[in-house]
Design a protein around this motif. Structure first.
Motif, mmCIF file in Angstrom:
data_model
loop_
_atom_site.group_PDB
_atom_site.id
_atom_site.type_symbol
_atom_site.label_atom_id
_atom_site.label_comp_id
_atom_site.label_asym_id
_atom_site.label_seq_id
_atom_site.Cartn_x
_atom_site.Cartn_y
_atom_site.Cartn_z
ATOM 1 N N ARG A 156 9.023 7.152 -29.008
ATOM 2 C CA ARG A 156 10.131 7.845 -29.669
ATOM 3 C C ARG A 156 11.471 7.138 -29.501
ATOM 4 O O ARG A 156 12.304 7.177 -30.408
ATOM 5 N N LEU A 157 11.711 6.462 -28.387
ATOM 6 C CA LEU A 157 12.981 5.731 -28.235
ATOM 7 C C LEU A 157 13.028 4.502 -29.144
ATOM 8 O O LEU A 157 14.081 4.176 -29.704
ATOM 9 N N HIS A 158 11.896 3.832 -29.302
ATOM 10 C CA HIS A 158 11.843 2.700 -30.230
ATOM 11 C C HIS A 158 12.088 3.194 -31.658
ATOM 12 O O HIS A 158 12.869 2.586 -32.395
ATOM 13 N N ARG A 159 11.434 4.307 -32.034
ATOM 14 C CA ARG A 159 11.639 4.861 -33.384
ATOM 15 C C ARG A 159 13.092 5.260 -33.593
ATOM 16 O O ARG A 159 13.675 4.991 -34.653
ATOM 17 N N TRP A 160 13.703 5.891 -32.566
ATOM 18 C CA TRP A 160 15.098 6.298 -32.670
ATOM 19 C C TRP A 160 15.983 5.070 -32.900
ATOM 20 O O TRP A 160 16.853 5.076 -33.782
ATOM 21 N N GLY A 161 15.763 4.027 -32.105
ATOM 22 C CA GLY A 161 16.559 2.813 -32.248
ATOM 23 C C GLY A 161 16.444 2.217 -33.639
ATOM 24 O O GLY A 161 17.451 1.837 -34.256
ATOM 25 N N ARG A 162 15.246 2.153 -34.150
ATOM 26 C CA ARG A 162 15.039 1.601 -35.502
ATOM 27 C C ARG A 162 15.730 2.452 -36.558
ATOM 28 O O ARG A 162 16.335 1.931 -37.495
ATOM 29 N N ARG A 163 15.644 3.777 -36.403
ATOM 30 C CA ARG A 163 16.273 4.671 -37.382
ATOM 31 C C ARG A 163 17.794 4.546 -37.348
ATOM 32 O O ARG A 163 18.446 4.570 -38.390
ATOM 33 N N VAL A 164 18.373 4.416 -36.147
ATOM 34 C CA VAL A 164 19.824 4.236 -36.027
ATOM 35 C C VAL A 164 20.241 2.940 -36.707
ATOM 36 O O VAL A 164 21.209 2.918 -37.474
ATOM 37 N N LEU A 165 19.523 1.866 -36.442
ATOM 38 C CA LEU A 165 19.871 0.570 -37.038
ATOM 39 C C LEU A 165 19.708 0.597 -38.556
ATOM 40 O O LEU A 165 20.532 0.032 -39.289
ATOM 41 N N GLU A 166 18.683 1.279 -39.021
ATOM 42 C CA GLU A 166 18.474 1.413 -40.465
ATOM 43 C C GLU A 166 19.610 2.234 -41.082
ATOM 44 O O GLU A 166 20.129 1.887 -42.142
ATOM 45 N N LYS A 167 19.997 3.312 -40.396
ATOM 46 C CA LYS A 167 21.095 4.148 -40.903
ATOM 47 C C LYS A 167 22.400 3.349 -40.959
ATOM 48 O O LYS A 167 23.226 3.574 -41.837
ATOM 49 N N ARG A 168 22.581 2.413 -40.044
ATOM 50 C CA ARG A 168 23.781 1.561 -40.041
ATOM 51 C C ARG A 168 23.730 0.541 -41.173
ATOM 52 O O ARG A 168 24.723 -0.088 -41.510
#
Length: 79
Positions: A48-60
């Motif tokens: 879940r932390l890896h997924r969160w990181g990817r989603r944040v970077l994608e949102k940016r």
């Protein structure tokens, strides 16, 4: 694909969020050689932390190529 236990995204993504997200993606990378588990917490990869990181970077607005460049220690202009 959404997971029930996914961490919430910040309402807007700051540079500090990008730093935290890159750390999450880097630290919670797949173990080698098969990559089925997170090398940090042993959960199924992506955890879940890896997924969160990817989603944040994608949102940016970062592309996968830009994320890979940052993980490798390179630089990119943040959108």
């Amino acid at each position: 694909m959404g997971f029930v236990d996914d961490l919430p995204l910040p309402p807007y993504v700051t540079r500090e969020d990008v730093v935290f997200a890159l750390r999450a993606v880097t630290v919670h990378a797949p173990e080698r050689p098969n990559g089925a588990r997170c090398r940090k917490d042993g959960a199924a990869h992506p955890c879940r932390l890896h997924r969160w990181g990817r989603r944040v970077l994608e949102k940016r607005g970062l592309t996968d190529e830009q994320v890979q460049r940052l993980i490798a220690g390179g630089t990119v202009a943040l959108p």
